[in-house]
Design a protein around this motif. Structure first.
Motif, mmCIF file in Angstrom:
data_model
loop_
_atom_site.group_PDB
_atom_site.id
_atom_site.type_symbol
_atom_site.label_atom_id
_atom_site.label_comp_id
_atom_site.label_asym_id
_atom_site.label_seq_id
_atom_site.Cartn_x
_atom_site.Cartn_y
_atom_site.Cartn_z
ATOM 1 N N THR A 15 2.589 -2.234 -2.603
ATOM 2 C CA THR A 15 3.782 -3.834 -3.077
ATOM 3 C C THR A 15 5.267 -2.953 -3.511
ATOM 4 O OG1 THR A 15 1.837 -5.077 -4.156
ATOM 5 C CG2 THR A 15 3.667 -5.700 -4.426
ATOM 6 N N PHE A 228 5.624 -9.073 1.223
ATOM 7 C CA PHE A 228 4.002 -9.529 1.440
ATOM 8 C C PHE A 228 3.529 -9.755 1.998
ATOM 9 C CE2 PHE A 228 6.234 -10.596 -3.392
ATOM 10 C CZ PHE A 228 5.172 -10.043 -3.433
ATOM 11 N N LEU A 231 2.339 -6.658 3.459
ATOM 12 C CA LEU A 231 1.715 -6.045 3.020
ATOM 13 C C LEU A 231 0.739 -6.290 3.293
ATOM 14 C CD1 LEU A 231 1.131 -4.224 0.295
ATOM 15 C CD2 LEU A 231 1.533 -6.185 -1.455
#
Length: 264
Positions: A15, A228, A231
């Protein structure tokens, strides 16, 4: 590269790397463009940039949503396949309890060899993306143990038929599991997902405001959202790698726990 990252970094580290890296690059790019072209801060082209950014953002959002939902569905399917394979193995162990002791022992020994091969050999290979059919000999060993026994009583015949059906289903689930382990997001979708981010982010640099702080907050927010999303794509693309990977623990629980004395 993605597999190496998944197998060597925690989800938190990924992250920070992906989301944090995306935000930092976006902020640095925005500052560079703002200092190089100071007139952008006047917002002269904001109307055109807003229309283009909205259009591209909508298309990119649809692509990202499709990819993420597809990968999440694949993860759930993988978990179901692994659970079904482990359940079939447990059913076989349960059914052979109706056999004479020698026949029961032979089948259980064959099942135990298969389970150990799956957990200790195949799972590490699947984590690195190597699909292998090497458990075929262990699977054949279970077939041989069943075929070498001839049921006599009606109860034995019933349980024998159930064990044979479970073994056939376990073979099917094994093939499905190995097929999933060798799959990854198609190259075209990878280009659309990661290439799209390289198109959307620079566009945010062109949307000017007189307040540098407000512009950087806008750029950072868009970059964080894209980061995100990327990810999720990286983490979900490989269901047998990373912290969120499918675990082999189902092959070591319940009826199958007897094959792992170290866990008892």
């Amino acid at each position: 590269m993605a597999l190496w990252l998944l197998n060597h970094l925690s989800t938190l580290a990924l992250t920070l790397l992906i989301v944090g890296g995306t935000v930092l690059l976006a902020v640095a790019g925005s500052l560079l463009v703002r200092s190089r072209f100071p007139r952008l801060a006047e917002g002269e082209h904001n109307e055109m940039v807003g229309v283009v950014l909205g259009m591209f953002g909508a298309i990119y959002g649809i692509i990202l949503a499709f990819v993420i939902v597809t990968l999440w569905t694949q993860l759930e399917t993988t978990q179901a396949v692994v659970a079904a394979e482990a359940t079939d193995a447990a059913v076989i162990v349960r059914d052979v309890g109706a056999f004479p002791e020698q026949a029961e022992t032979h089948v259980k020994e064959a099942v135990g060899r298969y389970l150990h091969h799956v957990v200790e050999v195949q799972w590490p290979n699947m984590r690195t993306g190597r699909m292998t059919l090497s458990s075929g000999s262990q699977m054949q060993g279970i077939y041989d143990a069943l075929q070498n026994y001839e049921p006599v009583t009606e109860a034995q015949k019933t349980y024998y038929a159930e064990a044979a059906d479970s073994l056939d289903d376990m073979t099917t689930q094994r093939r499905a599991r190995l097929t999933i382990a060798g799959q990854e997001l198609p190259l075209l979708l990878q280009v659309l997902v990661f290439g799209g981010a390289l198109v959307i982010l620079p566009m945010t640099f062109l949307y000017g405001t007189r307040s540098r702080k407000m512009q950087l907050m806008f750029v950072a927010a868009v970059a964080a959202l894209i980061g995100f999303s990327l990810l999720l794509v990286v983490v979900l693309d490989r269901p047998f790698a990373g912290d969120l990977s499918v675990s082999p623990e189902l092959f070591q629980q319940g009826k199958l726990e007897q094959f792992w004395p170290s866990r008892s």
